[in-house]
Scaffold this motif. Sequence first.
Motif, PDB file in Angstrom:
ATOM      1  N   ALA A 499       0.705  -1.390  -0.074  1.00 60.02           N
ATOM      2  CA  ALA A 499      -0.227  -0.341  -0.232  1.00 60.02           C
ATOM      3  C   ALA A 499       0.681   1.278  -0.123  1.00 60.02           C
ATOM      4  CB  ALA A 499      -0.883  -0.136   1.327  1.00 60.02           C
ATOM      5  N   ASP A 500       2.154   1.183   0.362  1.00 57.63           N
ATOM      6  CA  ASP A 500       2.869   2.633   0.717  1.00 57.63           C
ATOM      7  C   ASP A 500       3.204   2.556  -0.959  1.00 57.63           C
ATOM      8  OD1 ASP A 500       2.279   2.256   3.316  1.00 57.63           O
ATOM      9  OD2 ASP A 500       3.691   1.535   4.262  1.00 57.63           O
ATOM     10  N   ALA A 501       3.447   1.500  -1.555  1.00 59.37           N
ATOM     11  CA  ALA A 501       4.742   2.131  -3.166  1.00 59.37           C
ATOM     12  C   ALA A 501       3.544   2.374  -4.087  1.00 59.37           C
ATOM     13  CB  ALA A 501       5.003   0.749  -3.256  1.00 59.37           C
ATOM     14  N   PHE A 502       1.878   2.475  -4.264  1.00 56.86           N
ATOM     15  CA  PHE A 502       1.448   2.649  -4.745  1.00 56.86           C
ATOM     16  C   PHE A 502       0.575   4.640  -5.005  1.00 56.86           C
ATOM     17  CE2 PHE A 502      -3.587   3.030  -6.090  1.00 56.86           C
ATOM     18  CZ  PHE A 502      -3.699   1.545  -7.527  1.00 56.86           C
ATOM     19  N   ILE A 503       0.668   4.784  -6.080  1.00 56.65           N
ATOM     20  CA  ILE A 503       0.733   6.485  -6.300  1.00 56.65           C
ATOM     21  C   ILE A 503      -0.479   6.572  -7.213  1.00 56.65           C
ATOM     22  CG2 ILE A 503       1.334   8.650  -6.847  1.00 56.65           C
ATOM     23  CD1 ILE A 503       4.473   7.684  -5.688  1.00 56.65           C
ATOM     24  N   VAL A 504      -1.706   7.217  -6.348  1.00 61.33           N
ATOM     25  CA  VAL A 504      -2.559   7.522  -7.712  1.00 61.33           C
ATOM     26  C   VAL A 504      -3.451   8.601  -7.199  1.00 61.33           C
ATOM     27  CG1 VAL A 504      -4.175   5.980  -6.546  1.00 61.33           C
ATOM     28  CG2 VAL A 504      -4.710   6.455  -8.853  1.00 61.33           C
ATOM     29  N   PRO A 505      -3.821   9.858  -8.169  1.00 58.58           N
ATOM     30  CA  PRO A 505      -2.855   9.392  -9.874  1.00 58.58           C
ATOM     31  C   PRO A 505      -1.753  10.164  -9.525  1.00 58.58           C
ATOM     32  CG  PRO A 505      -3.976  11.904  -9.087  1.00 58.58           C
ATOM     33  CD  PRO A 505      -4.344  10.897  -8.096  1.00 58.58           C
ATOM     34  N   LEU A 506      -0.685   9.200 -10.768  1.00 58.25           N
ATOM     35  CA  LEU A 506       0.028   9.767 -10.783  1.00 58.25           C
ATOM     36  C   LEU A 506       0.221  11.637 -11.595  1.00 58.25           C
ATOM     37  CD1 LEU A 506       3.065   8.219 -10.658  1.00 58.25           C
ATOM     38  CD2 LEU A 506       3.333   6.990 -13.039  1.00 58.25           C
ATOM     39  N   PRO A 507       1.823  11.933 -11.292  1.00 59.61           N
ATOM     40  CA  PRO A 507       1.560  13.119 -11.881  1.00 59.61           C
ATOM     41  C   PRO A 507       2.401  12.595 -13.994  1.00 59.61           C
ATOM     42  CG  PRO A 507       2.639  13.064  -9.892  1.00 59.61           C
ATOM     43  CD  PRO A 507       2.088  11.796  -9.978  1.00 59.61           C
ATOM     44  N   ASP A 508       2.268  13.860 -14.216  1.00 57.23           N
ATOM     45  CA  ASP A 508       2.695  14.141 -15.426  1.00 57.23           C
ATOM     46  C   ASP A 508       3.898  14.582 -15.544  1.00 57.23           C
ATOM     47  OD1 ASP A 508       3.253  12.916 -18.561  1.00 57.23           O
ATOM     48  OD2 ASP A 508       1.590  14.567 -19.302  1.00 57.23           O
ATOM     49  N   GLU A 509       5.438  14.080 -15.370  1.00 58.36           N
ATOM     50  CA  GLU A 509       6.499  15.242 -14.802  1.00 58.36           C
ATOM     51  C   GLU A 509       7.587  14.243 -16.084  1.00 58.36           C
ATOM     52  OE1 GLU A 509       6.470  15.154 -11.014  1.00 58.36           O
ATOM     53  OE2 GLU A 509       6.653  12.925 -10.543  1.00 58.36           O
ATOM     54  N   GLY A 510       7.040  13.609 -16.984  1.00 57.55           N
ATOM     55  CA  GLY A 510       8.217  12.326 -17.659  1.00 57.55           C
ATOM     56  C   GLY A 510       8.598  11.272 -17.173  1.00 57.55           C
ATOM     57  N   ASP A 511       9.670  10.495 -17.804  1.00 57.68           N
ATOM     58  CA  ASP A 511       9.196   9.294 -17.134  1.00 57.68           C
ATOM     59  C   ASP A 511      10.951   8.893 -16.208  1.00 57.68           C
ATOM     60  OD1 ASP A 511      11.869  10.305 -19.022  1.00 57.68           O
ATOM     61  OD2 ASP A 511      11.169   8.424 -20.589  1.00 57.68           O
ATOM     62  N   GLU A 512      11.793   9.442 -16.189  1.00 57.81           N
ATOM     63  CA  GLU A 512      12.892   9.765 -15.075  1.00 57.81           C
ATOM     64  C   GLU A 512      11.954  10.694 -13.993  1.00 57.81           C
ATOM     65  OE1 GLU A 512      16.648  11.122 -16.519  1.00 57.81           O
ATOM     66  OE2 GLU A 512      17.109  10.181 -17.894  1.00 57.81           O
ATOM     67  N   ALA A 513      11.005  11.585 -14.439  1.00 58.40           N
ATOM     68  CA  ALA A 513      11.134  12.175 -12.595  1.00 58.40           C
ATOM     69  C   ALA A 513       9.565  10.500 -12.118  1.00 58.40           C
ATOM     70  CB  ALA A 513      10.009  13.240 -13.123  1.00 58.40           C
ATOM     71  N   ILE A 514       8.861  10.450 -12.642  1.00 54.69           N
ATOM     72  CA  ILE A 514       7.986   8.785 -12.108  1.00 54.69           C
ATOM     73  C   ILE A 514       9.016   8.013 -11.834  1.00 54.69           C
ATOM     74  CG2 ILE A 514       6.975   7.337 -13.262  1.00 54.69           C
ATOM     75  CD1 ILE A 514       5.295   9.186 -14.732  1.00 54.69           C
ATOM     76  N   ILE A 515       9.832   7.428 -12.096  1.00 54.98           N
ATOM     77  CA  ILE A 515      10.887   6.173 -11.768  1.00 54.98           C
ATOM     78  C   ILE A 515      11.302   6.862 -10.699  1.00 54.98           C
ATOM     79  CG2 ILE A 515      13.472   5.520 -11.942  1.00 54.98           C
ATOM     80  CD1 ILE A 515      12.643   5.429 -15.099  1.00 54.98           C
ATOM     81  N   ARG A 516      11.869   7.963 -10.509  1.00 55.58           N
ATOM     82  CA  ARG A 516      12.686   8.117  -9.206  1.00 55.58           C
ATOM     83  C   ARG A 516      11.255   8.731  -8.092  1.00 55.58           C
ATOM     84  NH1 ARG A 516      17.420   9.849  -9.824  1.00 55.58           N
ATOM     85  NH2 ARG A 516      17.978  11.226 -11.539  1.00 55.58           N
ATOM     86  N   ARG A 517      10.016   8.988  -8.426  1.00 54.70           N
ATOM     87  CA  ARG A 517       9.106   9.072  -7.843  1.00 54.70           C
ATOM     88  C   ARG A 517       8.562   7.297  -6.540  1.00 54.70           C
ATOM     89  NH1 ARG A 517       4.992  12.819  -6.318  1.00 54.70           N
ATOM     90  NH2 ARG A 517       5.726  14.598  -8.075  1.00 54.70           N
ATOM     91  N   LEU A 518       8.577   6.796  -8.131  1.00 51.43           N
ATOM     92  CA  LEU A 518       7.968   5.582  -7.315  1.00 51.43           C
ATOM     93  C   LEU A 518       9.202   4.965  -6.975  1.00 51.43           C
ATOM     94  CD1 LEU A 518       6.383   4.437 -10.760  1.00 51.43           C
ATOM     95  CD2 LEU A 518       5.347   4.658  -8.958  1.00 51.43           C
ATOM     96  N   GLY A 519      10.055   5.026  -7.413  1.00 51.77           N
ATOM     97  CA  GLY A 519      11.500   3.827  -6.820  1.00 51.77           C
ATOM     98  C   GLY A 519      11.173   5.022  -5.344  1.00 51.77           C
ATOM     99  N   GLY A 520      12.056   6.309  -4.968  1.00 50.01           N
ATOM    100  CA  GLY A 520      11.434   6.403  -3.763  1.00 50.01           C
ATOM    101  C   GLY A 520      10.653   5.743  -2.820  1.00 50.01           C
ATOM    102  N   THR A 521      10.099   5.772  -2.972  1.00 50.00           N
ATOM    103  CA  THR A 521       8.178   4.673  -2.238  1.00 50.00           C
ATOM    104  C   THR A 521       9.411   2.982  -2.114  1.00 50.00           C
ATOM    105  OG1 THR A 521       7.875   3.280  -4.001  1.00 50.00           O
ATOM    106  CG2 THR A 521       6.584   5.549  -3.315  1.00 50.00           C
ATOM    107  N   LEU A 522      10.847   2.936  -2.359  1.00 49.59           N
ATOM    108  CA  LEU A 522      10.638   1.659  -2.216  1.00 49.59           C
ATOM    109  C   LEU A 522      12.217   1.642  -1.457  1.00 49.59           C
ATOM    110  CD1 LEU A 522      10.194  -0.362  -5.555  1.00 49.59           C
ATOM    111  CD2 LEU A 522       8.835  -0.390  -3.605  1.00 49.59           C
ATOM    112  N   VAL A 523      12.588   2.974  -1.475  1.00 49.05           N
ATOM    113  CA  VAL A 523      13.946   3.278  -1.003  1.00 49.05           C
ATOM    114  C   VAL A 523      13.757   3.706   0.419  1.00 49.05           C
ATOM    115  CG1 VAL A 523      15.209   5.171  -0.882  1.00 49.05           C
ATOM    116  CG2 VAL A 523      15.201   4.471  -2.578  1.00 49.05           C
TER     117      VAL A 523
END
Length: 638
Positions: A499-523
């Motif tokens: 549940a802590d690694a689930f983002i909705v709605p996902l911001p439209d900020e480009g692929d690398e920024a999204i990877i950092r955002r989602l990766g941050g939840t796992l970090v």
Amino acid sequence: MSRQRQDRLLAVLLREDGWATAASLADQLGVTPRSIRSYVAALNARVPHADAVESGPAGYRAGAAAAEARSTVDRAGTPRARLHQLVRTLVDDPDGIDIFDTALVLHISETTLESDLARVRALLEGSAVRLERDHDRVRLRGDEQALRRLLSRLAQDEMDAGPLRADALQRALAPAAVPAEAVAPFKAALVAELGALGYYVNELAISDVLLHITIAAERVAAGRALEARAVSTDTAVDAVGAAIVDLSAEHFGIALGDGDREHLADLVLTRVVAPDDHRRREASHLVDAAVADAVRTEIEQAAHDYQVDLVDDAFLLRLTLHVQNLLRRSQEQAWTRNPLTRSLKSSYPMIFEVAVSIASGLHERLGVPLHEDEIAYIAMHVGGRLERSRADDVILTATIVCPGYRELQELLRSSVDRSLGQLIEVVRVETSVDPDRAVLDTDLVLSTVPLSGVDDRIVRIQPFLSEADVDRVQQAAGRIRRTRRLRRLRDELQRYFSADAFIVPLPDEGDEAIIRRLGGTLVRASLIDEEYVENTIARERMSSTAFTDALAVPHALQMSARRTAIAIGIADGSVAWGSGRVQVVALAAFSSTDRDAFQTIFEQLVEVFSERDSVQRIVRRSVDVESFLDELVAVIDG
């Protein structure tokens, strides 16, 4: 921008098998359903006598005039058409053009022409051609090879990653020098000549080579032939070059010189042909030892990492020869497009991922380029090897229920083995009219008589196997295999989501920024570190992980997560990802102890999100991780 989105809409509809709703199309393009309706109207206006896009209660689909509408995409007047015409004019006139005169010829203002020249400079970035200006006069500077590569790029842009089309050649080249209608007969004759010389022809890549041949013929006709290089001692170059020279004279009326003969023969030998078995044995002594060692090392590493059977001497030789050709192409910056790249990624994501890993290792060892189309060709080699070594566990077991004469039972079993032997293995024949259900423990039950109860494993067949029977068994086998795969996916996903690694709605900020955002939840959950996130971004730069129009699965090539986990982001509509858009992003972090999970999650997740109706259901109803899993399980369970 509006016209570009019209073109993208048309390309999406041409890829679709059936109807698509305005909402699903809007998500793919990142616009509103109202914009989709306006784009459809504009596309239909391009071809007044028929529908480029059909409308109906189920939405939209490509119409009878879709291909014709596509061929009218960039006629005179559009920015891209003007850009191409301007570049053609500059290439054809080594003395350059006058700004004011050219604006008059193109019927545009000087301000618009200045804007177009800025786009020309952007087009030339990274190439060996430069734009020079002296007051009101502008010219291109570059050697003949570089100018030809520029013309090739224009024509490929016209073809939009599709096959060679006559209308694209007419717009990109000079049809007065090389009539478009002469290209098809030339191709047929060239393929026949190459076959007679002992080569297999790669039809997927031949479009690019035909393009270069027509460009060469056009430039030679304009008095701009390539200078001859050192005298060739390669008998293959001599033979293929002679065939090209003869056919160019016959079909185009153009006499190619020694420089063009050698150049075009090299293109053919490094792009579109593979030697037959006899020639391959002859060529084995030409293998570069350093390349062979690098290929073997990377193949052995990929076989270990992904638990697949890749190590085979014949396969290694074929791939080594391919890599050597790829290195020769890279020296001239002459890449080969692959029209199957998109479908390979969406249909065989695991195979494509293995190819990315191999290409990454070869890039580090040999400097092999990481162009997506070239990776796709490596994926085709890998897929061919894996198909040959496919494990026996893909074959389902079956019981035949066939009361009656022994001769009839033997005949039916032999018919099943002959027609379905690659799909199923018959392990038992039951002769009872009402067999004990306890013995019917195989994957499939093929029965010539009605059996009591409801069981989706049972397929009713005739005592004398018909084509319709074969079709029903094949469909049942496919359904069972798919159900097993997806159930395994369901079990895996429930283990790895959080549940802590689930983002909705996902911001439209480009692929690398999204990877950092989602990766941050796992970090933050201490499952991965920042290095894993950076490795994921590095993998994304090699080749987009958007494996379908709806789903991206970013991940690192290294399986270094402390525990396998998946972070999910669902967009409100869609988000930009590489050159396209996606609706769901699943950042997957894999542990080295879960290599099997990699293949399960990768392939089956892509399969689920390849089905448009499933995507829309999951996306619209997922507000948190629990509802996402509920909808995903519901889709998997059918």
